[in-house]
Design an enzyme around this catalytic site. Structure first.
Site, short mmCIF file in Angstrom:
data_model
loop_
_atom_site.label_atom_id
_atom_site.label_comp_id
_atom_site.label_asym_id
_atom_site.label_seq_id
_atom_site.Cartn_x
_atom_site.Cartn_y
_atom_site.Cartn_z
N SER A 144 0.64 -1.10 -0.02
CA SER A 144 -0.13 0.18 -0.07
C SER A 144 0.98 1.17 -0.17
CB SER A 144 -0.82 0.06 1.19
OG SER A 144 -0.25 0.40 2.41
N LYS A 160 0.86 4.74 6.87
CA LYS A 160 0.31 5.54 5.91
C LYS A 160 0.77 6.87 5.97
CE LYS A 160 -2.87 2.11 5.05
NZ LYS A 160 -2.50 1.47 3.71
#
Length: 153
Positions: free
Chosen positions: A74, A111
Site C-alpha cells: 500500500s 500511511k
C-alpha cells in the site's frame, strides 16, 4: 460440503524492537570519499573519508525510536516495499503529509497523514488501496513518524 474459513491476512507491520540508548555507539563502517556513479563507470577512487555509524545516522532520539517490518504494497508510491525495515521516531511531530505508524481498530498501519477540509485521513501511496477517515474514530492513534526506510535490492 465442508465449510472452510479463509486464511487470516498477514499483519501489515511487525514490531521488531526499540533502539537501544545504551548500545555501543562505536560500531562504524568506512565512508568513502568518492560518490558512487549511477550512470557511466568512472575510475575507482578508494580513498576513505572517515567512518560512519549507521545507528547515529538513522536514530536521532534512541529513547523515542523503534523499528517495524512492513508488509504489503500500500505504500509503494513512497518507496516502502514489502519486508522493508521502518525506523519510527515518536519524537517527530505527526504533521500533514508525513508518513506515520497508526494504530487503527487495534491494527498497526503505515500511511501518509493528510489533513484537509477540517478532517484527518490515513492515505495509502498506492491507488489500489483505500484511505481512512480517522477524524471521529475513537480507536485511532498515531504511534510515530517514519524517519527512514531500509530495504533489500
Amino acid at each position: 460440503m465442508k465449510k472452510t474459513t479463509p486464511p487470516l491476512p498477514t499483519p501489515p507491520l511487525t514490531v521488531l524492537g526499540m533502539a537501544d540508548a545504551n548500545a555501543d555507539g562505536n560500531a562504524t563502517c568506512p565512508l568513502y570519499l568518492a560518490p558512487v556513479n549511477a550512470g557511466w563507470p568512472s575510475a575507482a577512487e578508494d580513498y576513505i573519508d572517515g567512518q560512519i555509524n549507521l545507528h547515529e545516522l538513522i536514530v536521532r532520539n534512541p529513547a523515542a525510536t523503534f523499528f517495524l517490518r512492513a508488509s504489503g504494497e500500500s505504500m509503494l508510491g513512497v518507496g516502502i516495499h514489502d519486508g522493508d525495515l521502518l525506523v519510527v521516531d515518536r519524537s517527530i511531530e505527526a504533521a500533514h503529509n508525513r508518513v506515520v505508524i497508526a494504530a487503527l481498530e487495534g491494527e498497526l498501519l503505515v500511511k501518509r497523514l493528510c489533513r484537509r477540509d477540517g478532517r484527518v485521513f490515513l492515505q495509502s501511496a498506492n491507488p489500489d488501496y483505500p484511505e481512512f477517515d480517522i477524524t471521529e474514530r475513537e480507536y485511532a492513534h498515531i504511534w510515530g513518524v517514519v524517519s527512514h526506510v531500509v530495504h533489500k535490492l
